[in-house]
Structure formats: structure tokens, C-alpha cells
Design a protein around this motif. Sequence first.
Motif, PDB file in Angstrom:
ATOM      1  N   ASN A 140      -4.326  -1.123   9.958  1.00 27.76           N
ATOM      2  CA  ASN A 140      -5.236  -1.357   8.816  1.00 27.76           C
ATOM      3  C   ASN A 140      -5.178  -0.254   7.764  1.00 27.76           C
ATOM      4  O   ASN A 140      -6.130  -0.037   7.017  1.00 27.76           O
ATOM      5  N   MET A 141      -4.051   0.461   7.720  1.00 27.06           N
ATOM      6  CA  MET A 141      -3.847   1.432   6.633  1.00 27.06           C
ATOM      7  C   MET A 141      -2.819   0.840   5.674  1.00 27.06           C
ATOM      8  O   MET A 141      -1.777   0.346   6.108  1.00 27.06           O
ATOM      9  N   PHE A 142      -3.134   0.882   4.404  1.00 22.65           N
ATOM     10  CA  PHE A 142      -2.217   0.362   3.394  1.00 22.65           C
ATOM     11  C   PHE A 142      -2.061   1.404   2.289  1.00 22.65           C
ATOM     12  O   PHE A 142      -3.045   1.994   1.847  1.00 22.65           O
ATOM     13  N   MET A 143      -0.810   1.559   1.845  1.00 26.55           N
ATOM     14  CA  MET A 143      -0.540   2.547   0.785  1.00 26.55           C
ATOM     15  C   MET A 143      -0.119   1.794  -0.477  1.00 26.55           C
ATOM     16  O   MET A 143       0.848   1.035  -0.445  1.00 26.55           O
ATOM     17  N   ILE A 144      -0.827   2.024  -1.563  1.00 25.47           N
ATOM     18  CA  ILE A 144      -0.405   1.433  -2.841  1.00 25.47           C
ATOM     19  C   ILE A 144       0.653   2.366  -3.435  1.00 25.47           C
ATOM     20  O   ILE A 144       0.390   3.560  -3.608  1.00 25.47           O
ATOM     21  N   THR A 145       1.801   1.812  -3.722  1.00 26.51           N
ATOM     22  CA  THR A 145       2.988   2.559  -4.195  1.00 26.51           C
ATOM     23  C   THR A 145       3.397   3.683  -3.242  1.00 26.51           C
ATOM     24  O   THR A 145       3.744   4.782  -3.671  1.00 26.51           O
TER      25      THR A 145
END
Length: 544
Positions: A425-430
Motif C-alpha cells: 500500500n505504498m505508492f510513489m508518484i514519479t
Amino acid sequence: MTTDTRHVELDAVVVGAGFSGMYMLYRLRDVLGLSARVFEAGDDVGGTWYWNRYPGARCDSESYLYCFTFDKDLAQEWTWSGKYPEQPEILRYLSHVAERFDLRRDIQFETRVTAAHFREDLNRWEIETDQGDRVLARYFITGVGCISAGQVPDIKGLDSFQGEWHHTGAWPHEGVDFTGKRVGVIGTGSSGVQAIPVIAQQAGHLTVFQRTPQYTIPARHGTVTPEFLDEVKGRYDEIFEKSRWSRGGTHYDEAEGSALEVDDDERRRIYEAAWEQGGFKFLLTTFGDITFDRRANDTAAEFIRSKIREIVDDPETAEKLMPRDHPFASKRALIDTNYFDTYNRENVDLVDIRHAPIEAITANGIRTREGEYELDVIVFATGYDGMTGAFNRIDIRGRGGEALKEKWAEGPKAYLGLSPAGFPNMFMITGPGSPSVLSNMPPTIEQHVEFVSDFVEYMVEHGIELAEADAEAEAEWVDHVNEVASKTLYMLADSWYLGANIPGKPRVFMPYAGGLGVYREKCNEIAEAGYEGYVLQSREPVEV
Ligand code: NA7
């Protein structure tokens, strides 16, 4: 200090209130109806454009392409004043967006996230800040920027310098008055090339300390007419759609032909026309093989060198300014306004520190192997610990307490550049491994944010508690990113894309060079296949 989030539980925590964090907040809160909080170190929105207030700071993408596209009214109502948006105007635009969507009420400013640990006992992220907040969140989303961890080189003696010094990425809000002063600028990347001509106009004397000469294309900046804006706004749907599926996030007709298949006159004519138009068109619309084929690239590189010869009066200075050790655009392609002309000014000198390196900063200035330069102000335009630096400043830990920094010790690894395996559930934008810095940022950011918010919506609808990148899918993606990069000329320069500017950083090409359109297509296929490459864990045991 705001302490209202102490020990609270939220659906999502987002780090950073630049383009990424702002749009992510809007999608989570206003579209999905989730509770979300953004933590931001600055005292207002803006991200890169909040921090980079150096003279001449401006975006290299054209204004009408450097904006959000998700809301048609927003796009129509905003009017840019120039061909390229200048930093104060971008900041005003983002402030307008924050106001329009009432974003600030869920952004906690002057707060730095210090730690984010995945609590396996709770299936939640526990996030801590330097203001003493402790938040539990289901989703941990980063919008920390790719070039936000500024890098001041470790040069002996900086502490002893009696004048003032600044890094371009942490510029004083009140500005710096260079009038009549002896100024030194170290660094000739995007920031240096933008700042140098403007500082030169104000300073008593400017000395530029150049390690690597650069290829730079004139921006041909200027104001835009109401007629131009009307015309563009009338075609926004078409323009935005084309940019979404393009390689570089623009709507330019990207060239496909080879620079080697035309004769010298035709090639020169095409380069001349693009040079006159200015900006990234030179890279994107002249020939399709410039970034892949060394011989094709050489033709562009030689054309730019011929322009330097033409523009710079002193042949010795011109020679020093001519890049020869790396292909054109293998470091970030630069766009400038009067950069080479600036070296014709009486009050500007160029010092080649590749030939005579800086030995120390003294009380009075900079000492190279060949002499001492007395200075009142030093400007570090020395860049960033790109793509991974901002992550390494936060203690991020996934399953089993694994530190992201350790996982990335040999180079960053994340499925689609979005999700590191072992960090559910960790998401990195760019994030590293996504197209990010190789394409126009706003459409790239929008793609990421929309992928993440659609994924979160899918999880909510399907009762999914955790989404975690599969380690094998992650490894395949990292291999793919490397394979695509290996076919480009990016590998032939010591750039920050490769971490080469940071002593000790592993030499790994970090962004995805496949282009925004290709990346979008892959992400869409993955989503349509039920988020292939992710391991999804249901909230309740599924009854069979
Ligand atoms: P960049 O592009 O990383 O440029 C940094 C510049 O500083 C570049 O000329 C470097 O030379 C120079 N540099 C870095 N460290 C040193 C030391 N120790 N000594 C001398 N010179 C040094 O950063 P920018 O801020 O200009 O641009 C970052 C991004 O912002 C850009 O790519 C765009 O996406 C927008 P080098 O070339 O490494 O020899």
C-alpha cells in the motif's frame, strides 16, 4: 504548530504538496471520498516551484502544456502570460488550484515526514513528522519530487567563507541582491544556465565555474498573445490527449526520420528551423534517432557547437563552452535565454574547473588549482541527489522492518516505478523507474495519480486490504527499465539520471526511458488485468 493529527487514523497520508501531492489529495478526498492528509515541509503549496526561486527560474515546457488537464474549467480559466511559465507564475497557478479545490485545509505545512513504517500487526502505515505527529494510514503515498534533495558539494572551507552563499533549490524568499557584487556560480546545468544570464545583468562581476560544458537550445521565450491562447484553448482536448500518449508529454509531432538519411543541407535546414523555434522542439521534432544513434546525435551536437562558435566572440571562451565529452541530451537537454551571449559581456568570466579543479573555498572566495577568485556571493547551482535522495531522507520501512534505503542500496527497485515490493500500500508518484523526469511533468504526474487513485478505488470496491508488488514483477520491471535505457545514449554521460553526480551513489539509470505513452499503455493493461504484478490480500477471508 498544528497537532490535530496526533495519533489519528486516516485512509491516506501523502507526502509533499507540489503538483503530485495536490492532485493526489483532490482524487483521494474529492473523487473517492477518503480521508487524507498531506504533509508539506514548506509553508505553502508548490513543491519544486516553492523552493526554486533563483533568478531566471522558469519551466522548460510551454505554459499551455505545463498545467493540470483533469478539470476543463480550470484549464480554460487560467491565462498564462508567457511562452514558458516563470516560477512566480507557476506558484500563483498552484496557489489558485489549491484555493479552487480547497486543498489547503488538508495540507499540514511546515511539517516534514521523518518516518513511515509499515505495521504488519495492523496492516497500516505509521507515519511520524518532525512536529510530533503520529498518524496511522492505510495508504502511504509519496509526492516528494524527483529533484528536491539539493546537493551542496562537500568542498573544503565552505564554513570559512565570509560572504553569503545559496543553493538554487533553497533560494531565500526575499531574493538576493547582486547589485555591484562579485558573484561566483558553480554549476552549469538547467539551474545555472537559467540563472547565469540574469545574475550577469545585475552583478558587478560574475565568474562561472564550469565542470562540464553543456548543449543548450535557445528557449525563444516571450509573451503570448490572447489570440494564441484562444486558439490553443479551443484545441485543448486534442492537445492534452495527444500529450498523454506521446513520448515526452507534449503534443509536438515527434520526429521519426533519421538524421543520417538526409543530405547535409537538408539536415542543417531542419536544425536551423528548430533552433529558431526554440525549446524542446529541437530534440523532439528534428530527427527520431538523435537519442539512440551516436552518429545521428553527432550531427546535432556539431550543429550546436557551430552555434556556440557563432555566438561567442572570444574563440578561447567558445572552445571552453563546447561540449565534446558526452552526446547531446544524454544529460538533461537544456533550454536557455541568452546563455552563450552572456559570455560576451565584459563583467563575465568562465573558469574551466575540469582543467583546474576547485581546491577550496576560502574566507574571500574560491581557490582553484590555478588561482583564487575573490567573491561576495557564491551560488551553488550544483543540482540534486535525484530521484532517490528525497526518499533516503525519510526512514521508510516495509515488511520485517526492511529499510527502503537498504533495499535500494544497489539502485532503486520498484514495480512500475510506483510500488517497491515488501512495502504494501505504498505508492510513489514519479518514483524511480517511471517516466517522470524524461517527460513533461504534469501529464506524467496525472497519469500516476490516476493510476493510483483508480487502484485504491478498485481495492475499496473489491474489499482488498493490501496491494503489494510481486518481487518477480518488480525484478522484471527493473530489468526492462535497464534494457530500455541501455539502448539509448543516456548511458554515455555522467548525469544525475545515473546518480553520477553524487559520490558513492550506484551508477543505475533511474527514470524509465520508454516514454509516457508506452508507460501509460502498460499501466492500463496491468489495471485491466486486475492489477497484474501485484499480490492482493482481501480484507475478509473469501468464502469458497
Ligand atoms: P544539474 O543538472 O545536476 O547540474 C548541476 C551542475 O553543477 C552541473 O553543471 C554539474 O557539473 C555541476 N556540479 C555538481 N557538483 C559539482 C561539484 N562538486 N563541483 C563543480 N561542479 C559541480 O542540476 P540543476 O539544478 O541545474 O538541474 C536539475 C534539474 O532541474 C534539471 O535536470 C531539470 O530537470 C530541472 P557536471 O555536469 O556534473 O560536471
